[in-house]
Design an enzyme around this catalytic site. Sequence first.
Site, PDB file in Angstrom:
ATOM      1  N   ASP A 204     -13.623 -14.892  -7.889  1.00 26.22           N
ATOM      2  CA  ASP A 204     -13.276 -14.593  -6.934  1.00 26.22           C
ATOM      3  C   ASP A 204     -14.556 -14.257  -6.009  1.00 26.22           C
ATOM      4  OD1 ASP A 204     -11.191 -13.724  -5.149  1.00 26.22           O
ATOM      5  OD2 ASP A 204     -11.639 -11.353  -5.183  1.00 26.22           O
TER       6      ASP A 204
ATOM      7  N   TYR B 253     -15.874 -13.307  -2.063  1.00 30.03           N
ATOM      8  CA  TYR B 253     -16.160 -12.022  -1.145  1.00 30.03           C
ATOM      9  C   TYR B 253     -16.608 -12.510   0.021  1.00 30.03           C
ATOM     10  CZ  TYR B 253     -16.994  -6.592  -0.176  1.00 30.03           C
ATOM     11  OH  TYR B 253     -16.416  -5.986  -0.026  1.00 30.03           O
TER      12      TYR B 253
ATOM     13  N   HIS C  69     -14.069  -7.864   6.340  1.00 26.11           N
ATOM     14  CA  HIS C  69     -13.529  -7.194   5.185  1.00 26.11           C
ATOM     15  C   HIS C  69     -14.571  -6.461   4.304  1.00 26.11           C
ATOM     16  CE1 HIS C  69     -11.546  -5.889   1.203  1.00 26.11           C
ATOM     17  NE2 HIS C  69     -11.870  -6.236   0.663  1.00 26.11           N
TER      18      HIS C  69
ATOM     19  N   GLU D  12      -4.833  -8.136  -2.252  1.00 26.42           N
ATOM     20  CA  GLU D  12      -5.678  -8.480  -1.090  1.00 26.42           C
ATOM     21  C   GLU D  12      -5.414  -9.915  -1.142  1.00 26.42           C
ATOM     22  OE1 GLU D  12      -9.412  -8.306  -3.483  1.00 26.42           O
ATOM     23  OE2 GLU D  12      -9.910  -6.443  -2.193  1.00 26.42           O
TER      24      GLU D  12
ATOM     25  N   GLU E  18      -5.927 -13.168  -0.319  1.00 27.43           N
ATOM     26  CA  GLU E  18      -6.921 -14.376  -0.582  1.00 27.43           C
ATOM     27  C   GLU E  18      -6.542 -15.353  -0.164  1.00 27.43           C
ATOM     28  OE1 GLU E  18      -9.462 -13.502  -3.111  1.00 27.43           O
ATOM     29  OE2 GLU E  18      -9.623 -11.547  -3.414  1.00 27.43           O
TER      30      GLU E  18
ATOM     31  N   ASP F 165      -5.098 -10.893  -4.830  1.00 21.74           N
ATOM     32  CA  ASP F 165      -5.975 -10.009  -6.209  1.00 21.74           C
ATOM     33  C   ASP F 165      -5.751  -8.494  -5.790  1.00 21.74           C
ATOM     34  OD1 ASP F 165      -8.229  -8.970  -7.609  1.00 21.74           O
ATOM     35  OD2 ASP F 165      -9.846  -9.015  -5.963  1.00 21.74           O
TER      36      ASP F 165
ATOM     37  N   ARG G  32      -7.492   1.073  -6.118  1.00 24.12           N
ATOM     38  CA  ARG G  32      -8.227   1.319  -5.179  1.00 24.12           C
ATOM     39  C   ARG G  32      -9.514   2.505  -5.895  1.00 24.12           C
ATOM     40  NH1 ARG G  32      -9.812  -3.543  -3.071  1.00 24.12           N
ATOM     41  NH2 ARG G  32      -8.770  -4.090  -1.546  1.00 24.12           N
TER      42      ARG G  32
ATOM     43  N   GLN H 208     -10.947   2.183  -9.081  1.00 21.77           N
ATOM     44  CA  GLN H 208     -12.213   0.847  -8.303  1.00 21.77           C
ATOM     45  C   GLN H 208     -13.527   1.812  -7.869  1.00 21.77           C
ATOM     46  OE1 GLN H 208     -11.087  -1.636  -5.153  1.00 21.77           O
ATOM     47  NE2 GLN H 208     -12.504  -2.994  -4.754  1.00 21.77           N
TER      48      GLN H 208
ATOM     49  N   LYS I 298      -9.216  -4.662 -11.265  1.00 25.99           N
ATOM     50  CA  LYS I 298      -8.542  -5.729 -10.563  1.00 25.99           C
ATOM     51  C   LYS I 298      -8.251  -7.015 -11.573  1.00 25.99           C
ATOM     52  CE  LYS I 298     -10.984  -5.826  -6.680  1.00 25.99           C
ATOM     53  NZ  LYS I 298     -10.717  -6.690  -5.101  1.00 25.99           N
TER      54      LYS I 298
ATOM     55  N   THR J  94      -3.309 -10.939 -10.977  1.00 24.19           N
ATOM     56  CA  THR J  94      -3.977 -11.900  -9.690  1.00 24.19           C
ATOM     57  C   THR J  94      -2.362 -12.709  -9.902  1.00 24.19           C
ATOM     58  OG1 THR J  94      -6.099 -11.930 -10.360  1.00 24.19           O
ATOM     59  CG2 THR J  94      -5.762 -13.705  -9.125  1.00 24.19           C
TER      60      THR J  94
ATOM     61  N   THR K 217     -11.225 -11.425  -0.309  1.00 27.65           N
ATOM     62  CA  THR K 217     -10.207 -10.454   0.865  1.00 27.65           C
ATOM     63  C   THR K 217     -10.148 -11.589   2.535  1.00 27.65           C
ATOM     64  OG1 THR K 217      -9.371  -8.678  -0.260  1.00 27.65           O
ATOM     65  CG2 THR K 217      -9.194  -8.757   1.848  1.00 27.65           C
TER      66      THR K 217
ATOM     67  N   GLU L  86      -8.226  -1.295   4.249  1.00 24.00           N
ATOM     68  CA  GLU L  86      -8.632  -1.481   5.412  1.00 24.00           C
ATOM     69  C   GLU L  86      -7.243  -1.061   6.679  1.00 24.00           C
ATOM     70  OE1 GLU L  86     -10.875  -5.186   5.490  1.00 24.00           O
ATOM     71  OE2 GLU L  86      -9.474  -4.971   4.231  1.00 24.00           O
TER      72      GLU L  86
HETATM   73 CA    CA Z   1     -10.714  -9.861  -4.056  1.00 21.83          CA
END
Ligand code: CA
Length: 428
Positions: A129, A131, A136, A201, A203, A235, A239, A242, A255, A259, A361, A375
Amino acid sequence: MSGLDETHDPSRTSWVGSANGHPHFPVQNLPLGIFSAQGTGRRVGAAIGDFILDLLTVGSLLDEDWLDDLSHPVLNAWLARGPQDQRALRRRLSDLLSDEQHRDDVEAALLGQSEATMHLPCIVGDYTDFYVGIHHATNVGRQFRPDQPLLPNYKHVPIGYHGRASSVRASGEPVIRPNGQRKPPEAEEPVFGASRRLDYELELGLWIGRGNRLGEPIPIDQADEAIAGYCLLNDWSARDLQAWEYQPLGPFLAKNFLTSVSPWVVTAEALRPFRKAQPPRPAGDPQPLPYLQGGSAEPALDLTIEALISTEQMRARGLPPHRLSHGNASAAMYWTAAQIVAHHTVNGCNLQPGDLIGTGTLSTDSNDGLGSLLEISRGGKQPVTLPTGETRSFLEDGDELTLTARAERKGFVTIGFGECTGEVVGLA
Ligand code: CA
């Protein structure tokens, strides 16, 4: 715009009536996937309108040389053949579905999508994955480091991490709320329990076709040919887990519990009319190092991406899903798919057919285009209000989250990715 042929012709229609004007699967798309139905094992199919064309059933109308690789219950061997064969198969399917010549035989190989179950299209050997969504990265970074949202390497290095391949699933897999450690800001010690900040997320996923051997990087001018197709990727992220675990080695249990990907591989070939130049970097940003420069003049994709939520209460009241975000994928991506592939392999790391790469994301710089609840709710401080009056900072049990994407350009027929969906369920 190079490489267009009769398969992209907007005037081409199919004798499969539901394909013409279909929001996702007109004859200009023809994505590949793995399906099963009552009485069949897993087989390769192509989506056309509301139907699936069973490729092996029309095997006598295809190139004999293809049939071995199309008879597997996954697409890895087929995608490994590279872009020429992808293109040839798509042209053949387009002809069979638009021309009346073999209609009787082909019609007999159609199956309603509602009668089939879709599966993961490939055995995913590796999942990475990235970024590359700069807005984001900035939004999330600002919540942790108000003074320095973007770390100094971001504009030089396409940042990524290796995810867990074995928990990648096709759309529809239930999202079991994960247990784990979290440390509330006011608490002195961590606590254990179900995540309270479960998020999605938005993606894109890239499916690797031919790949490369260990020690042999894919140069950027060959990187697009390594990408066989695209999908939507969610994904799922806890949080609170995380925030507590991510330093020093990055995402782990926050995570790797699931997925989800949309089941249809939308081919690079079908997306050709929707390629465009990458938006220029803002003035003052560093130029990429030479190995990340060059390649196609049109490395970006004009894709509209969306996330929608449907709560239990919304479904009970017959309300349609509520759109949480929509935006353009390329407006969100600081690095292109080709740069991702070139960077991933520049040290000699090998990619294999059926490897899956997430973009990260994809949030735009607009409030309408934020690709996660973290967000949208500003870290949980500003919950979003839904049409029922319910509010959400993060996902609740019973919430169903759906991602969609479509490629649109004046003068071409719109094609879509289908859906990537999942419903959150509490731990038993
Ligand atoms: Ca991700």
